[in-house]
Design a protein around this motif. Sequence first.
Motif, PDB file in Angstrom:
ATOM      1  N   PHE A 142       6.200 -11.827  -6.470  1.00 52.89           N
ATOM      2  CA  PHE A 142       6.691 -10.802  -5.561  1.00 52.89           C
ATOM      3  C   PHE A 142       5.744  -9.608  -5.547  1.00 52.89           C
ATOM      4  O   PHE A 142       5.132  -9.272  -6.555  1.00 52.89           O
ATOM      5  CB  PHE A 142       8.085 -10.327  -5.987  1.00 52.89           C
ATOM      6  N   ILE A 143       5.667  -8.980  -4.389  1.00 53.12           N
ATOM      7  CA  ILE A 143       4.894  -7.753  -4.230  1.00 53.12           C
ATOM      8  C   ILE A 143       5.738  -6.823  -3.367  1.00 53.12           C
ATOM      9  O   ILE A 143       6.555  -7.290  -2.559  1.00 53.12           O
ATOM     10  CB  ILE A 143       3.512  -8.047  -3.586  1.00 53.12           C
ATOM     11  N   ALA A 144       5.573  -5.530  -3.551  1.00 55.26           N
ATOM     12  CA  ALA A 144       6.331  -4.579  -2.730  1.00 55.26           C
ATOM     13  C   ALA A 144       5.384  -3.520  -2.192  1.00 55.26           C
ATOM     14  O   ALA A 144       4.494  -3.033  -2.894  1.00 55.26           O
ATOM     15  CB  ALA A 144       7.446  -3.920  -3.546  1.00 55.26           C
ATOM     16  N   VAL A 145       5.587  -3.202  -0.931  1.00 52.09           N
ATOM     17  CA  VAL A 145       4.836  -2.148  -0.269  1.00 52.09           C
ATOM     18  C   VAL A 145       5.829  -1.245   0.449  1.00 52.09           C
ATOM     19  O   VAL A 145       6.947  -1.660   0.747  1.00 52.09           O
ATOM     20  CB  VAL A 145       3.799  -2.718   0.726  1.00 52.09           C
TER      21      VAL A 145
ATOM     22  N   HIS B 108      11.434   3.714  12.008  1.00 49.76           N
ATOM     23  CA  HIS B 108      10.072   3.652  12.528  1.00 49.76           C
ATOM     24  C   HIS B 108       9.076   3.670  11.382  1.00 49.76           C
ATOM     25  O   HIS B 108       9.294   4.302  10.363  1.00 49.76           O
ATOM     26  CB  HIS B 108       9.794   4.789  13.518  1.00 49.76           C
ATOM     27  N   SER B 109       7.978   2.963  11.576  1.00 51.23           N
ATOM     28  CA  SER B 109       6.949   2.860  10.552  1.00 51.23           C
ATOM     29  C   SER B 109       6.190   4.172  10.438  1.00 51.23           C
ATOM     30  O   SER B 109       5.931   4.849  11.416  1.00 51.23           O
ATOM     31  CB  SER B 109       5.967   1.736  10.915  1.00 51.23           C
ATOM     32  N   SER B 110       5.826   4.502   9.211  1.00 48.37           N
ATOM     33  CA  SER B 110       5.019   5.700   8.993  1.00 48.37           C
ATOM     34  C   SER B 110       3.570   5.464   9.391  1.00 48.37           C
ATOM     35  O   SER B 110       2.796   6.402   9.508  1.00 48.37           O
ATOM     36  CB  SER B 110       5.079   6.098   7.515  1.00 48.37           C
ATOM     37  N   GLY B 111       3.181   4.179   9.573  1.00 47.96           N
ATOM     38  CA  GLY B 111       1.805   3.850   9.911  1.00 47.96           C
ATOM     39  C   GLY B 111       0.915   3.716   8.689  1.00 47.96           C
ATOM     40  O   GLY B 111      -0.210   3.266   8.772  1.00 47.96           O
ATOM     41  N   GLN B 112       1.425   4.112   7.528  1.00 49.44           N
ATOM     42  CA  GLN B 112       0.672   3.999   6.291  1.00 49.44           C
ATOM     43  C   GLN B 112       1.385   3.026   5.375  1.00 49.44           C
ATOM     44  O   GLN B 112       2.608   2.979   5.333  1.00 49.44           O
ATOM     45  CB  GLN B 112       0.551   5.357   5.622  1.00 49.44           C
ATOM     46  N   VAL B 113       0.586   2.241   4.652  1.00 51.47           N
ATOM     47  CA  VAL B 113       1.135   1.248   3.743  1.00 51.47           C
ATOM     48  C   VAL B 113       0.628   1.545   2.350  1.00 51.47           C
ATOM     49  O   VAL B 113      -0.553   1.844   2.157  1.00 51.47           O
ATOM     50  CB  VAL B 113       0.692  -0.177   4.160  1.00 51.47           C
ATOM     51  N   ARG B 114       1.518   1.497   1.373  1.00 51.17           N
ATOM     52  CA  ARG B 114       1.086   1.692  -0.008  1.00 51.17           C
ATOM     53  C   ARG B 114       1.779   0.670  -0.903  1.00 51.17           C
ATOM     54  O   ARG B 114       2.912   0.261  -0.656  1.00 51.17           O
ATOM     55  CB  ARG B 114       1.344   3.117  -0.479  1.00 51.17           C
ATOM     56  N   LEU B 115       1.068   0.259  -1.932  1.00 49.03           N
ATOM     57  CA  LEU B 115       1.570  -0.720  -2.888  1.00 49.03           C
ATOM     58  C   LEU B 115       2.534  -0.034  -3.845  1.00 49.03           C
ATOM     59  O   LEU B 115       2.206   0.997  -4.432  1.00 49.03           O
ATOM     60  CB  LEU B 115       0.386  -1.316  -3.664  1.00 49.03           C
ATOM     61  N   THR B 116       3.743  -0.578  -3.974  1.00 48.80           N
ATOM     62  CA  THR B 116       4.717  -0.010  -4.915  1.00 48.80           C
ATOM     63  C   THR B 116       5.044  -0.965  -6.067  1.00 48.80           C
ATOM     64  O   THR B 116       5.585  -0.546  -7.071  1.00 48.80           O
ATOM     65  CB  THR B 116       6.029   0.379  -4.190  1.00 48.80           C
ATOM     66  N   ARG B 117       4.725  -2.257  -5.912  1.00 44.97           N
ATOM     67  CA  ARG B 117       4.890  -3.229  -6.988  1.00 44.97           C
ATOM     68  C   ARG B 117       3.853  -4.321  -6.791  1.00 44.97           C
ATOM     69  O   ARG B 117       3.792  -4.950  -5.745  1.00 44.97           O
ATOM     70  CB  ARG B 117       6.285  -3.868  -6.964  1.00 44.97           C
TER      71      ARG B 117
ATOM     72  N   MET C  90       0.547  -3.882  10.331  1.00 43.29           N
ATOM     73  CA  MET C  90      -0.110  -2.982   9.379  1.00 43.29           C
ATOM     74  C   MET C  90       0.116  -3.435   7.931  1.00 43.29           C
ATOM     75  O   MET C  90      -0.813  -3.441   7.127  1.00 43.29           O
ATOM     76  CB  MET C  90       0.380  -1.544   9.571  1.00 43.29           C
ATOM     77  N   THR C  91       1.338  -3.824   7.591  1.00 40.73           N
ATOM     78  CA  THR C  91       1.623  -4.286   6.236  1.00 40.73           C
ATOM     79  C   THR C  91       0.854  -5.563   5.935  1.00 40.73           C
ATOM     80  O   THR C  91       0.219  -5.688   4.879  1.00 40.73           O
ATOM     81  CB  THR C  91       3.138  -4.525   6.049  1.00 40.73           C
ATOM     82  N   LEU C  92       0.893  -6.500   6.846  1.00 41.68           N
ATOM     83  CA  LEU C  92       0.203  -7.765   6.624  1.00 41.68           C
ATOM     84  C   LEU C  92      -1.310  -7.557   6.526  1.00 41.68           C
ATOM     85  O   LEU C  92      -1.970  -8.163   5.676  1.00 41.68           O
ATOM     86  CB  LEU C  92       0.539  -8.763   7.735  1.00 41.68           C
ATOM     87  N   GLN C  93      -1.870  -6.718   7.363  1.00 41.96           N
ATOM     88  CA  GLN C  93      -3.306  -6.431   7.296  1.00 41.96           C
ATOM     89  C   GLN C  93      -3.673  -5.887   5.915  1.00 41.96           C
ATOM     90  O   GLN C  93      -4.662  -6.309   5.306  1.00 41.96           O
ATOM     91  CB  GLN C  93      -3.684  -5.423   8.384  1.00 41.96           C
ATOM     92  N   TYR C  94      -2.877  -4.973   5.419  1.00 45.04           N
ATOM     93  CA  TYR C  94      -3.098  -4.395   4.091  1.00 45.04           C
ATOM     94  C   TYR C  94      -3.045  -5.483   3.014  1.00 45.04           C
ATOM     95  O   TYR C  94      -3.931  -5.570   2.156  1.00 45.04           O
ATOM     96  CB  TYR C  94      -2.037  -3.313   3.828  1.00 45.04           C
ATOM     97  N   LEU C  95      -2.018  -6.327   3.070  1.00 35.72           N
ATOM     98  CA  LEU C  95      -1.861  -7.371   2.055  1.00 35.72           C
ATOM     99  C   LEU C  95      -2.971  -8.411   2.105  1.00 35.72           C
ATOM    100  O   LEU C  95      -3.465  -8.853   1.066  1.00 35.72           O
ATOM    101  CB  LEU C  95      -0.502  -8.059   2.219  1.00 35.72           C
ATOM    102  N   LEU C  96      -3.387  -8.816   3.298  1.00 33.36           N
ATOM    103  CA  LEU C  96      -4.450  -9.808   3.411  1.00 33.36           C
ATOM    104  C   LEU C  96      -5.760  -9.274   2.830  1.00 33.36           C
ATOM    105  O   LEU C  96      -6.478  -9.995   2.135  1.00 33.36           O
ATOM    106  CB  LEU C  96      -4.627 -10.247   4.863  1.00 33.36           C
ATOM    107  N   ARG C  97      -6.066  -8.016   3.088  1.00 31.16           N
ATOM    108  CA  ARG C  97      -7.273  -7.412   2.491  1.00 31.16           C
ATOM    109  C   ARG C  97      -7.170  -7.407   0.971  1.00 31.16           C
ATOM    110  O   ARG C  97      -8.122  -7.757   0.273  1.00 31.16           O
ATOM    111  CB  ARG C  97      -7.457  -5.983   3.001  1.00 31.16           C
ATOM    112  N   LEU C  98      -6.023  -6.991   0.473  1.00 29.03           N
ATOM    113  CA  LEU C  98      -5.798  -6.936  -0.970  1.00 29.03           C
ATOM    114  C   LEU C  98      -5.933  -8.320  -1.604  1.00 29.03           C
ATOM    115  O   LEU C  98      -6.629  -8.500  -2.608  1.00 29.03           O
ATOM    116  CB  LEU C  98      -4.397  -6.362  -1.243  1.00 29.03           C
ATOM    117  N   PHE C  99      -5.296  -9.312  -1.004  1.00 29.82           N
ATOM    118  CA  PHE C  99      -5.305 -10.662  -1.574  1.00 29.82           C
ATOM    119  C   PHE C  99      -6.673 -11.331  -1.454  1.00 29.82           C
ATOM    120  O   PHE C  99      -7.084 -12.064  -2.342  1.00 29.82           O
ATOM    121  CB  PHE C  99      -4.236 -11.531  -0.919  1.00 29.82           C
ATOM    122  N   GLN C 100      -7.382 -11.102  -0.359  1.00 29.78           N
ATOM    123  CA  GLN C 100      -8.706 -11.716  -0.202  1.00 29.78           C
ATOM    124  C   GLN C 100      -9.659 -11.250  -1.292  1.00 29.78           C
ATOM    125  O   GLN C 100     -10.501 -12.020  -1.762  1.00 29.78           O
ATOM    126  CB  GLN C 100      -9.268 -11.430   1.195  1.00 29.78           C
TER     127      GLN C 100
END
Length: 195
Positions: free
Chosen positions: A76-79, A87-96, A118-128
């Motif tokens: 599991f991961i949390a953002v 509404h989305s803040s437009g910013q994504v941050r890792l919380t877990r 936006m969330t998926l883009q952030y996660l894909l970069r992180l995981f790659q």
Amino acid sequence: MAEARVAKGKIRHGQRESIRALIPAARIEKRIRAMAKEIRRDFPEERLHLVSVLKGGVFFLTDLARSIPGEVSFDFIAVASYGQNTHSSGQVRLTRDLDSSIEGQTVIVVEDILDTGMTLQYLLRLFQQRKPKHLRVAVLLDKPERRIAAVRADYVGFTIPNEFVVGYGLDYSERYRNLPYVGILKLGSGAKPQK
């Protein structure tokens, strides 16, 4: 606290909110079984490592994992991006973060909904950056009208209109996650929550 009343496919909470069923539980169950077959067909011999995005993806992860034959593990991961409103803040941050490394593994990111991306883009970069053998994405719901980031899912349960949806893990201020179906939330006299 207003008592929920079910009438003709709707749940009403006092005079302020109502939910109209969009995707019934039986359709969700059937589609998840089909998605599981698609995933296993693409990776017939591999151990699959499913990564669910908390909290909304948990229902989807458990049903998907139970439907995939063969060896499956999950993490599991949390953002954070939505906060307490709609509404989305437009910013994504890792919380877990993940509990273990994904290096060399076949990883399926399991998301409840893909809207802005936006969330998926952030996660894909992180995981790659963590060097998995394969990296794929499974989403229960795809809302392409809301897309901002240039991302897509490899496995999609349902493409839905640009409506605010709850149920089956999706929430509105941490409510309605436990509904067994996906429904459209309306506020007041038919008003929609703001995106």
